[in-house]
Scaffold this motif. Structure first.
Motif, mmCIF file in Angstrom:
data_model
loop_
_atom_site.group_PDB
_atom_site.id
_atom_site.type_symbol
_atom_site.label_atom_id
_atom_site.label_comp_id
_atom_site.label_asym_id
_atom_site.label_seq_id
_atom_site.Cartn_x
_atom_site.Cartn_y
_atom_site.Cartn_z
ATOM 1 N N VAL A 147 -12.807 18.268 -26.002
ATOM 2 C CA VAL A 147 -12.414 16.858 -25.868
ATOM 3 C C VAL A 147 -13.357 16.103 -24.943
ATOM 4 O O VAL A 147 -13.865 15.026 -25.292
ATOM 5 C CB VAL A 147 -10.959 16.746 -25.353
ATOM 6 N N ILE A 148 -13.587 16.631 -23.766
ATOM 7 C CA ILE A 148 -14.318 15.877 -22.735
ATOM 8 C C ILE A 148 -15.771 15.633 -23.134
ATOM 9 O O ILE A 148 -16.393 14.663 -22.685
ATOM 10 C CB ILE A 148 -14.248 16.607 -21.368
ATOM 11 N N ASN A 149 -16.332 16.492 -23.990
ATOM 12 C CA ASN A 149 -17.717 16.314 -24.424
ATOM 13 C C ASN A 149 -17.844 15.503 -25.712
ATOM 14 O O ASN A 149 -18.948 15.368 -26.254
ATOM 15 C CB ASN A 149 -18.388 17.680 -24.612
ATOM 16 N N ILE A 170 -20.907 16.981 -20.449
ATOM 17 C CA ILE A 170 -21.973 16.053 -20.817
ATOM 18 C C ILE A 170 -21.669 14.691 -20.201
ATOM 19 O O ILE A 170 -20.574 14.149 -20.374
ATOM 20 C CB ILE A 170 -22.098 15.948 -22.346
ATOM 21 N N THR A 171 -22.622 14.139 -19.475
ATOM 22 C CA THR A 171 -22.411 12.860 -18.794
ATOM 23 C C THR A 171 -22.420 11.700 -19.779
ATOM 24 O O THR A 171 -21.561 10.815 -19.728
ATOM 25 C CB THR A 171 -23.496 12.640 -17.725
ATOM 26 N N PRO A 206 -25.481 25.072 -22.652
ATOM 27 C CA PRO A 206 -24.946 25.910 -21.569
ATOM 28 C C PRO A 206 -24.595 25.155 -20.298
ATOM 29 O O PRO A 206 -23.730 25.597 -19.536
ATOM 30 C CB PRO A 206 -26.082 26.917 -21.319
ATOM 31 N N GLY A 207 -25.238 24.005 -20.085
ATOM 32 C CA GLY A 207 -24.942 23.224 -18.887
ATOM 33 C C GLY A 207 -23.496 22.760 -18.814
ATOM 34 O O GLY A 207 -22.970 22.486 -17.727
ATOM 35 N N ILE A 253 -16.094 25.936 -27.715
ATOM 36 C CA ILE A 253 -16.904 27.160 -27.726
ATOM 37 C C ILE A 253 -18.363 26.828 -28.011
ATOM 38 O O ILE A 253 -19.287 27.338 -27.358
ATOM 39 C CB ILE A 253 -16.362 28.153 -28.772
ATOM 40 N N MET A 254 -18.579 25.922 -28.981
ATOM 41 C CA MET A 254 -19.951 25.592 -29.367
ATOM 42 C C MET A 254 -20.669 24.752 -28.322
ATOM 43 O O MET A 254 -21.876 24.904 -28.118
ATOM 44 C CB MET A 254 -19.956 24.872 -30.722
ATOM 45 N N PHE A 255 -19.950 23.854 -27.666
ATOM 46 C CA PHE A 255 -20.596 23.094 -26.590
ATOM 47 C C PHE A 255 -21.090 24.056 -25.511
ATOM 48 O O PHE A 255 -22.214 23.929 -25.013
ATOM 49 C CB PHE A 255 -19.620 22.075 -25.988
ATOM 50 N N ASN A 256 -20.260 25.022 -25.142
ATOM 51 C CA ASN A 256 -20.672 25.993 -24.120
ATOM 52 C C ASN A 256 -21.814 26.873 -24.604
ATOM 53 O O ASN A 256 -22.667 27.292 -23.807
ATOM 54 C CB ASN A 256 -19.484 26.862 -23.715
#
Length: 506
Positions: free
Chosen positions: A120-122, A312-313, A305-306, A298-301
């Motif tokens: 959600v957050i990304n 993500i800002t 990796p950051g 899972i995929m964002f991580n």
């Protein structure tokens, strides 16, 4: 490029999503499939039923064949609440590995909630939110502010378990069962002491299959003109209306509801009862649906990796660059066109008087204005507008996406067929003021695109002076800008027609 398959073995549904991981920390969905497995329907002692185990194994075998067809390099397989709570968990995992060769990782509650939050957050630009995710065997809540988790809670019931508990009671009709579930769920909510203490400006975010189905049904009922679930804002009054209409229906009647998945028809009312109970307990008037959860987390991580340390800002920027990378557009040119567009927007503000919020719209249009050409040069305006409207771009509202698409449609053609866009104003997604702004923003984009015609970034800075009936534009150069000035001269007439000023470029 790497191809990754994520298998999510839930309490209600097993899902496979195949992703391409692109250079630079981006990923896109290639394909997805799902199958109802109902692992949440357990024996009295808490063990997984043998029939459900066999169904899950056969489903994973099918998923593995699909992964082979797509030449998947890496399979990430996870299991959630049903397997986590099963008394025969170890036996099940061994049988699954022996039969399929796929080794599942059983997520703890904390890990599952963490991946949901990451998804959600990304992908959403909501500064303060309460995430509600209804699975087959549990309901998760995540309260966050300024991209930091403040509180989490997990209730041990979901769509499947509620159905098992309440929908097989003798002497009770479906409507009575729904009311019982509402009250039961409200009682469980009282155990979450922080829930009533959340800030009043918190936005509710709905996640999971129930909310996706809810969004589809509401869009069909209201004839919503965009076929997009992510960032769809639903009025609570519409949810209440739908609930009243379906809570008394039997399964065969629910299966006829447009937008409702066949595999979810028997458990959807149970999940909707939980939502109704939650909305009665809280004080939200809207819910924003989200299409990215555990699998995308899972995929964002994995691909970025950051995000393990910090979300993500710039959600919108990352999403736009994902589209640029996926369609093999020129990222340096796209970003420079936006930079020039932003300079023009700010320096011409005395003429257009637009709010800063329109910069987000202009950013999407500028970054994606060449995407149509990657599909086909001819009619690329139509392709670009279509792509933007169906891009599922993260971090932006449906209204802003429609405006961005309209800008590129107008920018790429001598004139636009406004009637084809009327449905968006009829539904109040965009206003007459927004439509009027499109013409001026389109000229800014057209001029910015011309000022980087060589894709070399030779024009670095702009300085516009508004003098009487003229605008004098001075350019700072870093190389030969003859092509840029020639192309920009072709925009002078458009500028005069829209801004009622003569444009002189120096």
């Amino acid at each position: 490029m790497e191809r990754v398959g994520v298998i999510d073995l839930g309490s209600n549904t097993a899902r496979l999503v195949i992703f391409d991981v692109l250079d630079g920390g981006y990923f896109v969905t290639v394909d997805e499939t799902r199958e109802g497995v109902r692992l949440g329907e357990t024996e009295e002692d808490g063990s997984l039923k043998a029939t459900r185990v066999l169904q899950a194994i056969n489903t994973v075998k099918t998923f593995k064949k699909i992964c082979a067809i797509y030449k998947v390099d890496n399979i990430q397989a996870v299991a959630t609440a049903a397997v986590r709570r099963a008394r025969n968990q170890r036996t099940f995992l061994n049988e699954m590995y022996t039969a399929t060769g796929v080794r599942f990782r059983v997520l703890s509650q904390e890990e599952e909630v963490g991946y949901i939050y990451q998804g959600v957050i990304n992908s959403m630009d909501i500064p303060k939110g309460l995430i509600m995710e209804i699975g087959g065997g549990s309901t998760k809540f995540v309260y966050y502010n300024r991209r930091n988790i403040l509180e989490t809670a997990v209730l041990p019931v979901g769509a499947v378990t509620l159905t098992e508990m309440f929908c097989h009671q003798e002497g009770k009709n479906p409507e009575e069962c729904s009311v019982d579930m509402e009250e039961y769920f409200k009682g469980l909510l009282q155990s979450i002491d922080w829930l009533k203490e959340i800030d009043p400006d918190t936005q509710l975010i709905g996640l999971g299959g129930t909310f996706r189905n809810l969004s589809r049904i509401i869009r069909k009922i209201t004839k919503y003109p965009l076929d997009m679930t992510h960032n769809h804002v639903i009025n609570v009054s519409d949810i209440y209306g739908l609930y009243d209409n379906i809570k008394g229906l039997d399964v065969s009647q629910r299966q006829k509801i447009k937008g409702l998945s066949m595999v979810r028809a028997d458990v959807f009312p149970s999940a909707l009862s939980a939502i109704k109970g939650f909305l009665d307990y809280m004080d939200f008037d809207k819910v924003t649906t989200c299409c990215t959860g555990l699998r995308e987390g899972i995929m964002f991580n994995y691909a970025v990796p950051g995000t393990l340390e910090k979300p993500i800002t710039d959600v919108l920027g990352h999403s736009l660059l994902t589209s640029v990378a996926h369609l093999n557009c020129d990222p340096a040119h796209a970003e420079h066109v936006f930079n020039l567009s932003m300079q023009l927007f700010k320096q011409l503000r005395v003429l257009h008087k637009f709010p800063r919020a329109y910069l987000k719209v202009l950013r999407v249009a500028a970054m994606l204005c060449d995407t149509g050409k990657s599909i086909k040069f001819y009619n690329n305006a139509k392709h670009t507008a279509y792509y933007i409207l169906n891009s599922n771009t993260y971090g932006i509202s449906h209204k802003d996406l429609v405006m961005a698409a309209l800008i590129t449609d107008y920018y790429n053609k001598e004139d636009s067929n406004w009637n084809s866009w009327k449905k968006y104003s009829d539904y109040n997604i965009i206003s007459e003021e927004d439509v009027a702004a499109v013409k001026k923003l389109a000229v800014i984009l057209k001029l910015a695109q011309a000022l980087d015609a060589s894709h070399a970034g030779v024009i670095t800075e702009l300085n516009c002076d508004v003098l009487g009936d003229s605008v004098i534009m001075k350019t700072e150069l870093n190389g030969d800008a003859s092509l840029e000035k020639k192309c920009a001269d072709d925009v002078v007439l458009d500028f005069r027609r829209v801004y009622r000023k003569n444009l002189e470029i120096i």
